[in-house]
Motif scaffolding. Sequence first.
Motif, mmCIF file in Angstrom:
data_model
loop_
_atom_site.group_PDB
_atom_site.id
_atom_site.type_symbol
_atom_site.label_atom_id
_atom_site.label_comp_id
_atom_site.label_asym_id
_atom_site.label_seq_id
_atom_site.Cartn_x
_atom_site.Cartn_y
_atom_site.Cartn_z
ATOM 1 N N LEU A 275 24.404 10.337 -46.110
ATOM 2 C CA LEU A 275 25.835 10.515 -45.913
ATOM 3 C C LEU A 275 26.139 11.558 -44.842
ATOM 4 O O LEU A 275 27.039 11.356 -44.023
ATOM 5 N N ILE A 276 25.414 12.646 -44.851
ATOM 6 C CA ILE A 276 25.654 13.676 -43.831
ATOM 7 C C ILE A 276 25.392 13.111 -42.441
ATOM 8 O O ILE A 276 26.154 13.350 -41.497
ATOM 9 N N ARG A 277 24.311 12.335 -42.319
ATOM 10 C CA ARG A 277 23.996 11.744 -41.016
ATOM 11 C C ARG A 277 24.964 10.627 -40.651
ATOM 12 O O ARG A 277 25.460 10.551 -39.523
ATOM 13 N N ARG A 278 25.244 9.756 -41.609
ATOM 14 C CA ARG A 278 26.087 8.586 -41.328
ATOM 15 C C ARG A 278 27.489 8.995 -40.909
ATOM 16 O O ARG A 278 28.081 8.419 -39.996
ATOM 17 N N TYR A 279 28.051 9.995 -41.587
ATOM 18 C CA TYR A 279 29.438 10.382 -41.328
ATOM 19 C C TYR A 279 29.566 11.644 -40.487
ATOM 20 O O TYR A 279 30.668 12.160 -40.315
ATOM 21 N N LYS A 280 28.422 12.127 -39.993
ATOM 22 C CA LYS A 280 28.420 13.307 -39.119
ATOM 23 C C LYS A 280 29.218 14.457 -39.751
ATOM 24 O O LYS A 280 30.105 15.051 -39.130
ATOM 25 N N ILE A 281 28.872 14.751 -40.995
ATOM 26 C CA ILE A 281 29.577 15.794 -41.739
ATOM 27 C C ILE A 281 29.162 17.172 -41.225
ATOM 28 O O ILE A 281 27.983 17.521 -41.249
ATOM 29 N N ARG A 282 30.127 17.941 -40.778
ATOM 30 C CA ARG A 282 29.829 19.262 -40.228
ATOM 31 C C ARG A 282 29.859 20.352 -41.302
ATOM 32 O O ARG A 282 29.101 21.310 -41.244
ATOM 33 N N LYS A 283 30.729 20.195 -42.277
ATOM 34 C CA LYS A 283 30.818 21.199 -43.347
ATOM 35 C C LYS A 283 29.822 20.835 -44.451
ATOM 36 O O LYS A 283 30.187 20.443 -45.562
ATOM 37 N N GLU A 284 28.535 20.985 -44.115
ATOM 38 C CA GLU A 284 27.491 20.551 -45.039
ATOM 39 C C GLU A 284 27.545 21.309 -46.363
ATOM 40 O O GLU A 284 27.380 20.719 -47.434
ATOM 41 N N SER A 285 27.762 22.605 -46.308
ATOM 42 C CA SER A 285 27.790 23.400 -47.524
ATOM 43 C C SER A 285 28.923 22.967 -48.448
ATOM 44 O O SER A 285 28.736 22.828 -49.663
ATOM 45 N N LEU A 286 30.085 22.729 -47.877
ATOM 46 C CA LEU A 286 31.227 22.259 -48.657
ATOM 47 C C LEU A 286 30.937 20.895 -49.259
ATOM 48 O O LEU A 286 31.196 20.655 -50.445
ATOM 49 N N PHE A 287 30.382 20.010 -48.463
ATOM 50 C CA PHE A 287 30.073 18.661 -48.942
ATOM 51 C C PHE A 287 29.069 18.709 -50.093
ATOM 52 O O PHE A 287 29.248 18.049 -51.122
#
Length: 393
Positions: free
Chosen positions: A194-206
């Motif tokens: 999910l982090i890679r697919r959606y390019k999530i920048r706020k990893e800690s929050l996610f």
Amino acid sequence: MIQRNHYIEQVRPFYESDLIKIITGIRRCGKSVIMEQIIKEIAEKTDNIIYLNFEDKKVSANIINADKLISYVEENKKDGKCYLFFDEVQTLEGWQDACKTLRLYNYSLFITGSNSKLLSSEFTKELSGRYVSFRIRPFIYKEIVEYCNELGKEATVTDYLVWGGFPKRFEFDSFDAQSRYLNDLDDTIVINDLIRRYKIRKESLFKSLVNFILRSNSRIFSANSIRDYIKQEHTSCSVNTIMKYLGYLEEAYIIESVKQYSPKTKKELSYYSKIYNADVCFNSIRCMNNRFDITHNLENIVYNELIYMGYEVYVYNNNGKEIDFLASKGTKQYYVQVAYSVAEEKAYQREFNAFNNIDNLSQKIIITNDDIDYSTSVVKHIKLKDFLMMDSL
């Protein structure tokens, strides 16, 4: 591996159809095995079959777009009707265009994927009735029993309540091996994908949200209540971000949200939903010191089993008292309450009183892990071990 006839029987009527057969569900729930079993059935009458697994580097490195895929099929098909099987096809750039083109010719096309974008609005609009989809899930208990018998192992209800039904874990003999497999699976499908697919920048929050949601299965939430909890650790957290991240988890089939149904308004309540995990292992691997959340996992499992049985499910708001499930199929409707035990008087009164004011013509059921039958003249008690072996209510 066991024959998963529950799903194959749904797909079989479409073997010869020009509709695109979409087999979808969370990673490692057994989609590829079901595809292999379909291939085996079709291979009994023809060898005009092409299978491509797009998680295989030999495939993905050489078939890099829709044009390459169409060319490969044209070069490798034989005369007559050809059956195409594309595993995890969503990783291919332009896969939608390839599927739309191939279905116009003499092909029967089957595809699998671990992302509900296979059924995204733009794709389904373009296909407009030219596809049929099948949702695959991890093992329910009857399948676990069958597979463990095949492996010469014991299947216990308690093990299911804690560690769930991802098929591969039953192949490992030790607890440590199973735990490592499930943790690696969680890292892959919940975090990395999910982090890679959606390019999530706020990893800690996610990651904070993911841990909170998956530890809190079988509970009612609103986006506001989730935000208020997350803001204890992350001050900059909006409702829109929460809704977006929950959407990612649902798109990957990791969670499902179930709306409340209100008899007063005779409609869904849009602000509050109950969240269930695709598999209870997502809760258990986040528990410390073996303090597993059996009570909520039990309700989660009943939900998964009801969905497998083909019921449409809501949470029922009975004038402020929650009934866990309003389950319906066809003309039949059931009110279902779930508890680990009603042996104590307080628990008995709480669970049975939830049915107050429900018409006695309606079918009311309580499912618990008790061995004693607590049925009354108006409420049927089903023991969990019996419920798990039922095909319908």
